[in-house]
Write an enzyme that holds these catalytic residues in place. Sequence first.
Site, PDB file in Angstrom:
ATOM      1  CD  GLU A   1     -18.719  76.586  14.074  1.00 33.61           C
ATOM      2  OE1 GLU A   1     -19.662  76.155  13.378  1.00 33.61           O
ATOM      3  OE2 GLU A   1     -18.275  77.743  13.975  1.00 33.61           O
TER       4      GLU A   1
ATOM      5  CG  ASP B   1     -29.133  74.102  10.825  1.00 29.90           C
ATOM      6  OD1 ASP B   1     -28.022  74.250  10.295  1.00 29.90           O
ATOM      7  OD2 ASP B   1     -29.355  74.322  12.032  1.00 29.90           O
TER       8      ASP B   1
END
Lengths: 279, 408
Positions: free
Chosen positions: A62, A73
């Site tokens: 990824e 995040d």
Amino acid sequence: MTVQQHSFSTRPDSKRIDACFARLQAEGRKGLIPYVTAGDPHPDVTVPLMHAMVEAGADIIELGIPFSDPVADGPVIELAHQRAVSQGVTLADVLVMVTEFRKKDNVTPVALMGYLNPVEIMGYDEFATRAAVAGVDALLTVDVPPEDADFLVEPMRKAGLEAIFLVSPNTADERITGITRVAGGYIYYVSIKGITGAGGLDTDAVSRRVAHVKSMTPLPVCVGFGIRDGESAAALSKTADAVIVGTALVQELASHEKPADAIAAVAAKVADMRTAMDR
Amino acid sequence: MSVDNRGTAPEAYHQPDERGFFGDFGGRFIPETLMPAIQELTEAFETFIKDPEFMEEFDRDLAHFVGRPSPLYHAERWSRELGGAQIYLKREDLNHTGAHKINHAVGQILLAKRMGKKRIIAETGAGQHGVATATVAARLGLECVVYMGAKDVERQAANVYRMKLLGATVVPVENGSRTLKDAINATLRDWVSNVDDTFYLLGTVCGPHPFPKMVRTFQSVVGREARRQIVEMTGRLPDALVACVGGGCNAIGLFTPFIDDKDVKLYGVEAGGEGVESGKHAARFSDGRKGVLQGNRTFIMCDDAGQITESHSVSAGLDYPGVGPEHAWLHEIGRAEYPYATDVEALQAFHDLTRLEGIIPALESSHALAYATKLAPTMGPDQSIIVNLSGRGDKDMHTVAAIDGITL
């Protein structure tokens, strides 16, 4: 624990992600999916890092598309985005990196992961075409709800790309059904209600949820968020088809001055997890 | 012209759709973990706005806690000075806590209470929304955490202190441009991490659906009152409405009851900062593009790679690279125009209104005033403009004094 097992088929025209899971299943192993942000800590590091991770036992990669405002995040990956953005790494650059990676590796699937705006600004048709040519297999945009994703999923399908979607601990069954209807490649199960890198992972509870999600979809179910080491990776890979690890690797990248050391440290971490999972 | 049938808005404008889209703008571009919370909020909001008891409680709080209706004031001296249209000021600066932000804070906290949420989080730019949130949270005894860009914490110290007095925890956000955008990111991260017991009391008509619609609903009391008041005072509807646009909730609040009155021109004034050509501004409609930021598709400031660029404005409340999606829609369909006023123009208007009318406006509202000074002379003395005086300038004393070379 009994988990409904679907068999992942390998057709001759099989896509890289399908082929990868079919191969893993045939070998009786679970997948390991490392995440790194493209261009972090330096644009030149990314392609050698990808190869090193594959060498160390990664099954799928990824690759984060750098974005200025990564709201899903935690602080570690947010800083990775900042390092990449401050060096001017764009989505177009990420596609170049994948093209470069494909020169030596035409087997390992590459899923791009990121936020919608860079893709929106490039244009959905243009992105899909260029990504397919570059050798990208899938895209996961964390800020696009599956019910409103046609504008993104349609061009990707036409280009042969998979759209990966997230399922959360609090996603209701009717939503899971809707998500599996549009999702391709694999389901990304978010192990905790939180941001990347959060603590407090309860592997037993996660395993039960993963088993439940698996019973609702023929797609492989992979678990991410909160996996830091071989132990947690091994525990979760008992139920999940693959585990995804990001923050722990990005932290390694950030804590070494020399690019070669950073690559070696990340590869060692990937190898540790691989060993623990295969034990 | 008959007064009775014009004091109430006609109802023909139906936006957004059930998924929060205004045409292509708006939507719910958020992580999956927030979707259940957004659906729960949407359901609660749609239920309670149809509940007469809820709306009565809201109206009661607006009357007795906020001090509504706010006056519509004919700025005669200033109008005469400008030599054109008559300017009327909608005095949101006279609300409790000094700005329009309290309107939607009162509405949202009532919703939070009905939903059984114990913890309130909010972002703030200039600090007005943070103060409004801390105020309503204090009144209901709910825990309150306010995220504020570190740069804004520095330039709005008085508001930071007010929030702390009210019992809120103020968290300075050091990321990115250290302003409103980064405060919103921090609040979204908090919400994702504490989604079960936490209510995000969002400060403007931005973010994912249902926030733009919900905040508009609670703010449109401004336009409803203004409509009734101007008809009572002049016997007719105004010719133009002018409001500043950061996220754009004071503008939407004023515009909404007039949207179907095509003869009423709508002007949303953005922050021109140091001038659009300088790149240091927050004029999204003059120098931005369509994109997706913080939960919705709208006009944003970003580069060719889709990275969000930093906005600039002398006023913290307008210093934001995105804008409410409904404004993007009103812009696209040509219903509203979005000019800008520079820092210098806004400061001039700030001083003019203070000296001529004895009203010290917020720097945000001063942008609307600055545009009115250009618009009024192009109109006749029998025409009227309503300017939303969205907040008072007390919070800006340090900023303006510093620009004038004075240390307080």
